[in-house]
Structures are given as C-alpha cells and as structure tokens.
Design an enzyme around this catalytic site. Structure first.
Site, PDB file in Angstrom:
ATOM      1  N   THR A  81      83.777 -38.147   8.953  1.00 22.90           N
ATOM      2  CA  THR A  81      84.581 -38.375  10.156  1.00 22.90           C
ATOM      3  C   THR A  81      85.926 -37.675  10.018  1.00 22.90           C
ATOM      4  OG1 THR A  81      85.725 -40.344   9.307  1.00 22.90           O
ATOM      5  CG2 THR A  81      83.619 -40.698  10.435  1.00 22.90           C
ATOM      6  N   ASP A  82      86.538 -37.328  11.146  1.00 25.57           N
ATOM      7  CA  ASP A  82      87.952 -37.002  11.107  1.00 25.57           C
ATOM      8  C   ASP A  82      88.671 -38.290  10.710  1.00 25.57           C
ATOM      9  OD1 ASP A  82      90.384 -35.710  11.322  1.00 25.57           O
ATOM     10  OD2 ASP A  82      89.948 -34.845  13.278  1.00 25.57           O
ATOM     11  N   TRP A  83      89.866 -38.154  10.154  1.00 25.02           N
ATOM     12  CA  TRP A  83      90.543 -39.305   9.555  1.00 25.02           C
ATOM     13  C   TRP A  83      90.851 -40.365  10.614  1.00 25.02           C
ATOM     14  CZ3 TRP A  83      88.759 -36.225   6.394  1.00 25.02           C
ATOM     15  CH2 TRP A  83      88.956 -36.313   5.015  1.00 25.02           C
ATOM     16  N   GLY A  84      90.246 -41.535  10.450  1.00 20.70           N
ATOM     17  CA  GLY A  84      90.407 -42.608  11.419  1.00 20.70           C
ATOM     18  C   GLY A  84      89.490 -42.455  12.616  1.00 20.70           C
ATOM     19  N   GLY A  85      88.520 -41.542  12.523  1.00 17.53           N
ATOM     20  CA  GLY A  85      87.659 -41.236  13.663  1.00 17.53           C
ATOM     21  C   GLY A  85      86.404 -42.067  13.766  1.00 17.53           C
TER      22      GLY A  85
END
Length: 811
Positions: free
Chosen positions: A228-232
């Site tokens: 995932t993108d960070w926090g995604g």
C-alpha cells in the site's frame, strides 16, 4: 509455493504479522524462524533513508545520497539506456544503505499540468513512460534489490488523493492509465508495486478486484508483492483478498488481529494468506541475500556525481534559440540574474527529497565553463514577494552585459507532493523582472527550472530559452556546459506545453468535485488531444532544438517495423530523437490522430548518415475492445509516421494490417465528441454512454455522520461543534503560516491533515491511535463530545493496559 515448509512452521499470528510493517519503513521480522526485516525507502531519483526516527513519516533529513535528475527530467532524454544507468547507480547506492525496496519509479500519466507531483512522473504518453520505467527497473534490480513501481493506478492528482474516486471508462483505463504499468511488469519485471490511495470506479485501488486480480495477477501474470501507499489501507481484509499483501506503515498489530480473525471465521482462506506470505518471503529473502553476498558500505561519490551530471546534460531541452544566441559566442560578457542561479532549484518537494552528497550552484561553476560573468544579482525574491530594489539592481547589471542569463522557474513549495498547483504561471515577480530587463537589454537567455509545464506569455521577450527541468545535484554545471557549447543539447519534451491552461483537455474536469473526478476527455490527453482536435500549442510533445540539424530520408516499412536514414547536416556532432507514431485510417472506432509506438536516440557525427530501425511490437496496432473485453486489432490501413516531434513530421508511409475480427464496440452517433476528438468539454450523458453506466454523485453526503473514509476537510459540516472548530482551526493555521512565510509547513498541513481520511489517524500514527480510539474521536466530531471523549479515554487506558501486559509477558 517456494517457502511452503517454512510457512508450515508459522503460527497464524506470525503469518498475519508479515502482512504489515514493523515500523514506518521496515517490515516485520520473525527471529525464531530466521526471517529478517526488509527496509523500504523513497528513491525515484535518489535514496531517501532517514538517519533518525525510522518510525516516523519522512520529514527528517536522509542519509546523504546522489540526487539524480527527477523522472520528468530524464524522460526528456528519451534514452532508455540512460534510464537504465540511473537505475544501476540507484541500485548500487541502495545496497550501501541496506535498502531492500526502492519506492520508485512513478509512472502515473501527466493528465493535467497542475498535478503537484508531475516532476516525479515521466510523461503524458504511456508507451514512453513504460519504456523509461522498465529501463529504471532493470538497472535497479540488476543489483538484487527491488524497484517499486507506483502509484497503481489512475492517481493523477494530489488534491484529495486519499479519498477521490476516479471515474474512467475501461478502454481509457487500459490504453492510457495502465499501459505504462503493464510495460513495467512485463518488460521491467518489477518485483514490487505500490497501490495508490484513490478509488477507481468506486473501489479503493488496493481493494479493487478488477485492477488487482483480473488485470495485474491474472492477465499480466504478476507474481511479485503489492504494498500500500503509506496509510493507504482502508479495509485490510478486502485489500488482502484483492492481493495487496503488504500494508505500510505499521498498524501496531491491529490489522494483524483482523487477519487472524478473518481466517478463523472463514472470511479468508488460510491458503490465500499462505500465498501472500510466500510472495513477501521471496522478496525479503532475495533482497536480503544481496547484502550478505556483496554488501558495500560506501560508493564512489564523485563518480556518481559525474553520472548525475551526464544524465542532466542529456535531458536539458533547448526550446528557443533566436539569432543563434546559443551556444554563447567566445568573449561575450554575461550578466547572471535570478535567485535560482545562486541556489539551484534541482529537485521536487515531499517524500522524494534527497539529501545530496554534493550540490553544484551556477555561480560556483563559471570559472571552468569559460563564460565571462560580469556579476550576479538575485533579481527577485524566491517565494514570490515583490521587491523593486532587486529589479533595479538587476537592470543596472544587465546594462553592462552583452547577454543576460536569467534563471527563472517554480519554487520548491509550488511543486510538492500532496498539493496541486493553483495555475500554470511562473511567479509574477519573475515576469516583472523579465519585463524590466527587456527594456534595458533585449539579449536575454532564460534558463527555466521546474518539473512540469508552465505558460509562457513572456516568451517573445527572450531570445533563448533553455529548460533544465529539475536536474539534480549536478544540474547547474550541466546547464552551463550546454550554454557554453561544450554539450550539444539533445533533450526533447515528454509533455506538451499548451499556450494557456484553458486549452488543456482536462481543464473542465480537474481536479474534480468533492467526492469524484470524471475523466470525461477519455484517451484524449496531451498530444493525442491537441493533434486530433487541431489545437495550437506553444511547444509540442517531442520538441527540442539542437546546435546541429538532421535530415530524414528513405523510409521503408514491412511487417516487422520501419527503417529510414538519418543524416547530420550541420557542423557539429549531435544526438537526435526519432519518433515513430502510428495512425489508423479507419473511422469505424474512434482513435486519436496518432500515437507514439517507438523511439530511438542516435548519436551522429557532422556529415554522417546512419540507418535507423524501429521495430513494431505487440502494442503497435492494438486497441482495447470493451465488447470482447480484450485487446484487438482493427483491420485497416495504418499510417506510419516518423517525426522529430509529434508536430514535426519528416517521413510517412502506410501498411495494411489484418484485424482480429472483433465486433465494433461503439455506436458512432451516440459519441460525437469522441469521434471528432473534441473531447475537452463532454456532456455528462455522452460520458455515461461511454462508461456504460451513470456517474456517481460527485458531492459529499452532508446528512450522514462522518466516518472512517471521510476526510478532516469534511469537518466543516460536522454535526458537532468540536468537529467544526477543528476544521476552522486547521484553515486558520494554514492561512497564518502562509502569511508569515512558512509555506512548507502550511503545505504539510494540507497534505498530511486537511485532506486525510479519518482512518489515516489510526493508519499513520503507528498504533498511537487505534481504531477503537478513532471511534471516540468520530463520536466527538459527530456531536457526542463527552460520550466520545469518555470512549476515547477508556480505549486509550485499555490499550496502555494491553501494552503493559504484553511487555510483562515478553519478560
């Protein structure tokens, strides 16, 4: 499965733990089974491994690393071999810093010039972007570490990037927004892909079965890891079911428990979890193996700096050269003006900021360039403030010069992750300076530094225009070498420069409404639109001047490709970028006038002739048919076009191609805008015909309580006064910081707070706030302040108690 025996030894909890981060940048390790962590670091144009606080967002200075030109810059080289060299050196530096996965390159399309992250992306053309990305990947992964192509998919704006729903038709999705990823997977063989924050046609990308399973896994046979993108991560179980193995950063074990529970209740088959674990283990072990085999603690800083310079030199674009102002004639006296000459603008802002090992500045490189400088003046305030005194001093200096080198462009806070640009202009104070200088000395050569397209209503007031884009730590010296003639410029634009922003095809639909953005222009982005709709532009796609001239001749076409002759008809050696475009002569299926299907960069000595061959491939004649749901070829005559740019056509031929016999996918009379190519302002009913369904409501539902996927911005209409106070305090803080000149901090507030969904409070705090605590915050925002506060404090106590118990148990 490769690691079946090892997986059999794991507990269910251990398997789940490998699906999310250990901290902000590292994956989980399992010491008892000899499974190490791996480190992921930003690295599209240089390694960004933080020296301190690896458990925090990338706000601290990184360990010094070579800052290479950004992707938007290297794209202008049109040289895949050069891209591979950049990747090679990035991979070497990754090993010295023990970075397993380099988070790059980015291959999102430049749908609109205002996207704040365009400096990190290659092109407006998917074939060009894919070929350049594949070369980077090959270079990086030649060292045994992994590249990570991002952001999958259709992430073409920064505004509301964590919540926006991208509405796009299937054919456009395939042909424009997924082709670069397809090339990166099939040709680059990337081992990691990063899912984007946004939704696509209703589903978050990391939960999107069509994107993740149907296309990425089943059609492209991708067997690597998706992170995932960070926090995604939104719904962790839905993400895992779609094949998004790794969630970053750490959720402090919270989502691990969700996975364990899902397996125990049958929501997820343990076999699916095992397959995900196997892919992660393959990435962990294979990338860690390189550190044991060939780990070097340092790299040759000077050598890497020289490579960065070479890359910058080949990526610089000469856009205007009236009266042959360049290369600068021997003995000419030069006035150097512009703050960017003193402190080079050389990279973008956000997660990709690199702490350079060396940094060249223009004024420090003059002596070796052979150019005679009579002095320097700042001319303007870097961040846009008016200063007439600086203009007057610059004009006085310019009066005594034969030529003015004027360094202008966009500042670091204008092009940044998390924010889109408000317009396509360069700052007014720079234009004021240019106008004043033109009055006292018309011999102006402008040196432009920015990572994306800008309007140039002032272009008639400069005789020369050299675009360095964002040239990395050696970019300033590279520019001087082109100005002096030591280097013959060979870069060409990888994006179109429109006359004005209003001419862009996505002008009416960027950056969308509150909840969604509609890609009504469909495939008509960049040159595909301008050429087909016959819209005049300032500089076309593929445009760039040289200090020599080239002649094209003797074109020949067969089923395998096209050959032609290229002659350097000037007096100096140079490199030419020959471009192959293909246009379908049939009108049965709407198409753009022509599409890039190949390119080659050739070095030719003065007077020399070379034969150039550009082969056809599986993408040369294909289109995506929405009726058959697969790639097809339309039987027709195709125009084979060889150009020095998309507008400068030198040779043409044609070839008949047999088709696959697929049924026509559209009823022509229902899609007049798409068949004419004038798709810049398509009505909603025609767009819905193209989509095959109604567009979703594009505004937020203000009647329902705010939830996990709603953003902090939406607190402006929260039912509770607490929520509205939070909103207004953020807006005021942002305004105040901008007012006192703290633009970077103000930008950070917009990027990391204002547009963040509530779930991000839990996902991006490394477990400081968990989801039950977030429930309390949402109660407070939704009008139940004291009940919510009590719930928040109760859950916080419960969490602290559980943490203490875990510590005692480990002892």
């Amino acid at each position: 499965m490769k690691y079946n025996e090892l997986i059999k030894q794991m507990t269910l909890e251990e398997k789940a733990s490998l699906m999310s981060g250990k901290d902000f940048w590292q994956t989980q390790d399992i010491e008892r089974l000899g499974i190490p962590s791996m480190f992921l670091a930003d690295g599209p144009h240089g390694i960004r491994r933080q020296e301190i606080a690896a458990d925090q967002l990338g706000l601290n200075a990184g360990i010094p690393a070579t800052c290479y030109p950004t992707a938007a810059t290297v794209a202008n080289s049109w040289n895949a071999d050069l891209g591979e060299k950049v990747g090679d050196y990035l991979g070497e530096e990754a090993i010295t810093q023990k970075v397993n996965v380099l988070l790059g390159p980015g291959v999102n399309m430049k749908r609109n010039p205002l996207c704040g992250r365009n400096f990190e992306y290659f092109s407006e053309d998917p074939y060009h972007a894919g070929k350049m990305a594949a070369s980077y990947i090959r270079g990086i992964q030649s060292h045994g570490v992994s590249a990570c192509v991002k952001h999958f998919a259709v992430n073409n704006q920064e505004e509301r990037r964590m919540s926006i729903d991208t509405i796009v038709d299937e054919r456009t999705l395939r042909e424009i927004y997924l082709t670069a990823f397809e090339i990166a997977v099939k040709e680059g063989k990337t081992r990691t892909i990063m899912s984007s924050y946004n939704r696509v046609n209703g589903d978050y990308t990391n939960e999107n079965q069509h994107l993740m399973k149907d296309i990425l896994r089943d059609e492209w046979n991708y067997d690597g890891v998706v992170v995932t993108d960070w926090g995604g991560s939104n719904d962790r179980i839905a993400g895992l079911l779609a094949g998004n193995e790794l969630e970053m950063p750490s959720a402090a074990g919270e989502t691990d428990k969700e996975i364990v529970q899902a397996v125990r209740t049958g929501k997820i088959e343990e076999k699916l979890l095992d397959e995900s674990v196997d892919r992660v283990l393959e990435l962990i072990f294979s990338t860690n193996e390189v550190f044991e085999r060939s780990y070097k603690q340092e790299f040759d800083v000077e050598k890497h700096h020289r490579v960065a310079q070479k890359v910058a030199e080949e990526s610089i674009v000469l856009l205007k050269n009236e009266d042959n102002m360049l290369p600068l004639k021997f003995g000419k006296k030069v006035a150097v003006i512009g703050d960017f000459a003193k402190d080079a603008r050389y990279q973008g802002a956000g997660s990709s900021i690199v702490n350079p090992t060396i940094l060249d500045h223009t004024m420090d490189c003059f002596e070796e360039s052979g150019i005679v400088s009579i002095g320097f003046e700042h001319g303007y305030e870097r961040y846009g403030k008016k200063n007439i005194d600086k203009i007057n001093k610059a004009c006085e200096l310019a009066k005594g010069a034969d030529v003015v080198f004027l360094y202008i462009g966009l500042d670091e806070d204008t092009e940044a992750e998390g924010l889109d640009r408000p317009n396509m202009k360069i700052p007014d104070n720079q234009v004021d300076l240019l106008n004043a200088l033109h009055e006292v000395n018309p011999n102006i050569v402008a040196i432009l530094s920015c990572g994306s397209a800008v309007e140039m209503p002032w272009i008639n007031k400069v005789k020369g225009l050299l675009h360095g884009y964002l040239g990395g730590q050696a970019g300033a010296r590279a520019i001087l070498r082109v100005l002096s003639g030591d280097v013959n410029p060979s870069g060409k634009l990888a994006e179109t420069y429109p006359l004005r922003y209003e001419d862009t095809p996505s002008f009416h639909n960027f950056s969308g409404n509150e909840a969604s953005v509609e890609y009504r222009e469909a495939m008509y982005i960049g040159y595909r639109y301008y050429d087909t709709a016959d819209v005049k532009v300032l500089f076309p796609f593929g445009y760039g001047l040289s200090y020599t001239t080239f002649e094209y001749s003797d074109v020949r076409v067969d089923k395998d490709g096209v050959t032609f002759k290229l002659t350097n008809t000037g007096n100096v050696a140079g490199m030419e970028i020959a471009q192959l475009y293909v246009g379908c002569k049939s009108k049965q299926i709407f198409r753009t006038k022509k599409e890039l299907k190949g390119f080659d960069k050739i070095f030719i000595n003065a007077g020399e002739t070379k034969t150039v061959a550009i082969p056809f491939d599986d993408k040369t004649f294909r289109y995506f048919n929405v009726k058959t749901n697969q790639w097809e070829i339309e039987e027709a005559d195709y125009q084979i076009i060889i150009g020095a740019s998309s507008a400068d056509i030198r040779l043409q031929a044609s070839i008949f191609v047999e088709g696959t016999g697929a049924p026509l996918p559209y009823e022509k009379e229902k899609l007049p805008s798409y068949y004419s190519g004038k798709a810049d302002n398509v009505a909603v009913d025609e767009f819905e015909t193209l989509l095959g369904h109604k567009v979703p409501v594009s505004t937020w539902d203000r009647t329902k309580p705010l939830g996990y996927t709603d953003t902090i911005e939406q607190c402006q209409y929260a039912k509770g006064i607490f929520g509205r106070l939070v909103y207004h305090s953020i807006v005021f803080t942002h305004w105040f910081l901008k007012k006192i000149g703290k633009r970077s901090t103000a930008n950070l507030i917009m990027m990391s707070i204002y547009h963040m969904p509530f779930r991000g409070i839990a996902r991006l705090t490394g477990g400081v706030v968990n989801m039950p605590m977030l429930d309390g915050i949402l109660m407070m925002v939704n009008g139940h302040f004291f009940k919510g506060l009590g719930h928040l404090l109760k859950e916080k106590r419960k969490k602290l108690k559980a943490s203490k118990a875990a510590v005692m148990e480990s002892k």
